[in-house]
Design a protein around this motif. Structure first.
Motif, short mmCIF file in Angstrom:
data_model
loop_
_atom_site.label_atom_id
_atom_site.label_comp_id
_atom_site.label_asym_id
_atom_site.label_seq_id
_atom_site.Cartn_x
_atom_site.Cartn_y
_atom_site.Cartn_z
N MET A 84 58.49 16.20 8.88
CA MET A 84 56.96 15.10 9.49
C MET A 84 58.12 13.99 10.67
N LYS A 85 57.30 13.58 11.38
CA LYS A 85 57.62 12.20 12.02
C LYS A 85 57.43 10.95 11.38
N SER A 86 57.89 9.88 11.38
CA SER A 86 57.01 8.55 10.98
C SER A 86 55.88 7.83 11.51
N ASN A 87 55.01 8.64 12.67
CA ASN A 87 54.20 8.01 13.23
C ASN A 87 52.93 10.09 13.23
N GLU A 88 53.14 10.05 12.30
CA GLU A 88 52.37 11.99 11.99
C GLU A 88 51.65 11.61 10.45
N LEU A 89 50.07 12.10 10.40
CA LEU A 89 49.81 11.72 9.07
C LEU A 89 50.53 13.40 8.65
N ASP A 90 50.17 12.63 6.99
CA ASP A 90 50.48 13.34 6.11
C ASP A 90 49.73 14.23 5.33
N GLN A 91 50.04 15.11 4.68
CA GLN A 91 48.46 16.13 4.48
C GLN A 91 47.25 15.75 3.89
N GLN A 92 47.44 14.85 3.54
CA GLN A 92 46.21 14.62 2.59
C GLN A 92 45.28 13.38 3.43
N GLN A 93 45.94 13.45 4.67
CA GLN A 93 45.35 12.29 6.00
C GLN A 93 44.95 13.82 6.72
N ILE A 94 45.26 14.96 6.67
CA ILE A 94 44.64 15.67 7.20
C ILE A 94 43.68 16.30 6.93
N VAL A 95 43.63 16.64 5.60
CA VAL A 95 42.43 18.14 5.24
C VAL A 95 41.58 16.93 4.84
N GLU A 96 41.37 15.55 4.77
CA GLU A 96 40.05 14.74 4.23
C GLU A 96 39.91 14.40 5.33
N GLY A 97 40.49 13.94 6.60
CA GLY A 97 40.55 14.06 8.42
C GLY A 97 39.48 14.75 7.97
N LEU A 98 40.20 16.15 7.96
CA LEU A 98 39.39 17.25 8.67
C LEU A 98 37.63 17.75 8.02
N LYS A 99 38.21 17.65 6.62
CA LYS A 99 36.65 18.14 6.02
C LYS A 99 35.37 17.01 6.69
N ALA A 100 36.28 15.29 6.80
CA ALA A 100 35.25 14.18 7.81
C ALA A 100 34.37 14.26 8.65
N LEU A 101 35.53 15.53 8.93
CA LEU A 101 35.21 15.82 11.46
C LEU A 101 35.36 13.99 11.91
N ASP A 102 36.11 13.67 11.28
CA ASP A 102 36.73 12.52 11.68
C ASP A 102 37.45 13.01 13.35
N PRO A 103 36.85 12.24 14.39
CA PRO A 103 37.32 12.74 15.51
C PRO A 103 38.71 11.81 15.64
N ALA A 104 39.75 11.14 15.30
CA ALA A 104 40.60 10.32 15.75
C ALA A 104 42.14 11.41 14.36
N ILE A 164 41.27 14.52 13.99
CA ILE A 164 41.36 15.86 14.76
C ILE A 164 42.08 15.80 16.32
N ASP A 165 42.04 14.65 17.12
CA ASP A 165 42.75 14.91 17.57
C ASP A 165 44.88 14.16 17.33
N ASP A 166 44.50 13.18 16.60
CA ASP A 166 45.86 13.68 15.83
C ASP A 166 46.17 14.93 15.67
N PHE A 167 45.82 15.67 14.44
CA PHE A 167 46.10 17.36 14.42
C PHE A 167 45.77 17.66 15.01
N VAL A 168 45.46 17.72 16.30
CA VAL A 168 45.70 18.82 17.53
C VAL A 168 46.65 17.95 18.54
N ASP A 169 47.62 16.94 18.11
CA ASP A 169 48.73 16.58 18.87
C ASP A 169 49.42 17.11 17.65
#
Length: 105
Positions: free
Chosen positions: A3-23, A25-30
């Motif tokens: 993981m690079k320092s500017n990447e989301l951690d797993q918890q942030q990804i899971v919570e954000g995807l569950k919430a359908l947070d657009p930001a 989702i964009d970071d996840f795709v990137d």
């Protein structure tokens, strides 16, 4: 996967995807498009087919995030989600031909 320092951690990804947070989702795709593309390309051996399957895989991951067991590492789970339609179609079509894959997926 490192993981690079500017990447989301797993918890942030899971919570954000569950919430359908657009930001998120964009970071996840990137963050995961390139490694997932590599996994898919390894199976299809065709960049345009791999790109199509990647798009469907990213959508499937977002839709199925509720089924992810959070005590596990997310990368192997995403890897399985990416491989599933390809492996399911291997008996019915030659490697690299997605037509049968999408019928079963």
């Amino acid at each position: 996967m490192m993981m690079k320092s500017n990447e989301l951690d797993q918890q942030q990804i899971v919570e954000g995807l569950k919430a359908l947070d657009p930001a998120v989702i964009d970071d996840f795709v990137d963050q995961y498009s390139r490694p997932l593309f590599g996994v898919i390309l390894n199976y299809t051996r065709n960049p345009s087919d791999a790109e199509e399957i990647l798009q469907d895989t990213l959508l499937k991951i977002i839709k199925k995030i509720e089924t992810f067991r959070e005590e596990s590492d997310i990368w192997p789970w995403m890897h399985v989600v990416a491989q599933a339609p390809i492996q399911a179609g291997e008996d019915n079509c030659p490697r690299g031909s997605p037509s049968a894959l999408f019928k079963r997926w």
